[in-house]
Design an enzyme around this catalytic site. Structure first.
Site, mmCIF file in Angstrom:
data_model
loop_
_atom_site.group_PDB
_atom_site.id
_atom_site.type_symbol
_atom_site.label_atom_id
_atom_site.label_comp_id
_atom_site.label_asym_id
_atom_site.label_seq_id
_atom_site.Cartn_x
_atom_site.Cartn_y
_atom_site.Cartn_z
ATOM 1 N N ASP A 188 0.857 -1.185 0.000
ATOM 2 C CA ASP A 188 0.000 0.000 0.000
ATOM 3 C C ASP A 188 0.896 1.239 0.000
ATOM 4 O O ASP A 188 1.773 1.380 0.883
ATOM 5 C CB ASP A 188 -0.900 -0.004 1.238
ATOM 6 C CG ASP A 188 -1.978 1.064 1.169
ATOM 7 O OD1 ASP A 188 -2.549 1.252 0.086
ATOM 8 O OD2 ASP A 188 -2.239 1.700 2.197
ATOM 9 N N ASN A 196 -1.767 13.025 -4.202
ATOM 10 C CA ASN A 196 -2.794 13.475 -5.140
ATOM 11 C C ASN A 196 -3.268 14.891 -4.818
ATOM 12 O O ASN A 196 -3.470 15.714 -5.719
ATOM 13 C CB ASN A 196 -3.986 12.514 -5.120
ATOM 14 C CG ASN A 196 -3.783 11.305 -5.996
ATOM 15 O OD1 ASN A 196 -3.037 11.351 -6.964
ATOM 16 N ND2 ASN A 196 -4.440 10.212 -5.659
ATOM 17 N N ASP A 205 -0.868 9.325 -10.762
ATOM 18 C CA ASP A 205 -0.835 8.254 -11.780
ATOM 19 C C ASP A 205 0.600 7.912 -12.163
ATOM 20 O O ASP A 205 0.923 6.739 -12.407
ATOM 21 C CB ASP A 205 -1.612 8.693 -13.018
ATOM 22 C CG ASP A 205 -3.114 8.690 -12.799
ATOM 23 O OD1 ASP A 205 -3.556 8.144 -11.769
ATOM 24 O OD2 ASP A 205 -3.843 9.230 -13.655
ATOM 25 N N GLU A 240 -4.298 2.381 -4.762
ATOM 26 C CA GLU A 240 -2.840 2.388 -4.612
ATOM 27 C C GLU A 240 -2.333 1.116 -3.967
ATOM 28 O O GLU A 240 -1.219 1.081 -3.431
ATOM 29 C CB GLU A 240 -2.398 3.605 -3.792
ATOM 30 C CG GLU A 240 -2.805 3.580 -2.336
ATOM 31 C CD GLU A 240 -4.195 4.148 -2.065
ATOM 32 O OE1 GLU A 240 -4.446 4.548 -0.923
ATOM 33 O OE2 GLU A 240 -5.028 4.195 -2.991
#
Length: 306
Positions: A188, A196, A205, A240
């Site tokens: 993770d 973000n 991304d 993620e």
């Protein structure tokens, strides 16, 4: 009182029959290779070559032709043949058959048929077959690529969760059957929401793609140490979160590998596309959970939940 007589069978002159054929017919003495008879087509093609060698007047050779199978026809009594290519992309079919004369001599009937049209059609058919085979090969490759694409995550390139669950079940079944350990890593990305929020989803991304390239265990031409085995299965589990299956790997080995993997992920910040992350007050890192069959779980579901 008259009695009817059965009709006599039709009588034909053999020369008339031979002259009626549309192919070149030449009768040859196999000892001297000299022509002893020609039908009209042969006369029209080569002129009168009586008592002249066939290889000189028909094939323009200085000695019996390499393709000539007349001796074989004489020896075996079987019809022999050769396909002869001409310089102008034309083809002839030459056939020889043994013929005994009424006075005990042996002659050979040589027939020559123009098969250019047939050979050209065969050539075109071969070209079409080759194109069809090439198209079929391309179709097989495209189908394989399409199937592979359907199993992979569009952003990161690693396997998707659907394939991961199938691979987990297959790997677990093999591990149960062979009595070997199977380890599962759940990875993770730490502080991904902050990345973000601060840098935008485009940068987020890029982080996921970089991790995907690191986790991708497909054969690569890139130089450098390879951390994956062919049997390892890597996938994006969601968001993620990533999952890694390590076959035949006990818990201790999986923990050690997880630490090496974490160090590799921390090093991704050196990539040019992620250099903006250097401004973060925290490193690019991840948390990795490790579970192993049979020590931590007895079923595939328990392995995921462990």
């Amino acid at each position: 009182m008259s009695t009817s007589q059965p009709p006599l069978p039709d009588q034909y002159d053999p020369r008339v029959l031979i002259n009626s054929q549309p192919v070149i017919v030449t009768v040859i003495d196999p000892v001297s290779y000299k022509a002893v008879f020609q039908n009209k087509v042969s006369l029209g093609k080569f002129g009168d070559i009586a008592n002249q060698t066939c290889y000189e007047k028909i094939a323009a050779c200085s000695s019996p032709c390499a393709f000539c199978k007349m001796p074989e026809a004489v020896q075996t009594g079987q019809i022999t043949s050769s396909e002869v290519p001409l310089p102008n992309d034309e083809y002839l079919l030459v056939q020889w058959s043994k013929a005994d004369t009424t006075d005990g001599r042996i002659h050979v009937v040589e027939t020559i048929t123009d098969i250019t049209h047939v050979k050209r059609e065969q050539h075109q058919t071969q070209i079409l077959n080759d194109k069809l085979e090439a198209a079929n090969r391309e179709l097989v490759i495209l189908n394989q690529e399409l199937k592979e694409s359907s199993l992979r995550d569009g952003l990161t390139g690693v396997y998707n969760q659907t394939h991961f669950r199938d691979a987990l079940q297959q790997s677990f079944t093999r591990a149960e059957r062979s009595g070997t350990p199977l380890s599962l890593l759940f990875l993770d990305v730490d502080n991904f929401k902050t990345i973000n929020d601060v840098f935008g989803h485009t940068t987020g991304d890029q982080v996921l793609r970089a991790i995907g390239r690191l986790l991708d265990n497909r054969p690569s031409k890139d130089e450098g140490p390879q951390i994956w085995r062919a049997s390892d299965v890597t996938s994006r589990y969601g968001g993620e979160e990533f999952a890694v299956l390590l076959s035949d790997t006990p818990g201790e080995g999986a923990v050690a590998f997880a630490e090496r993997l974490r160090q590799h992920i921390m090093g991704l910040i050196r990539l040019s596309e992620l250099e903006a992350l250097a401004a973060l007050s925290f490193p690019l890192s991840c948390s990795i959970g490790v579970a192993t069959f049979p020590t931590d779980a007895t079923t595939s579901t328990e392995l995921i939940m462990a």
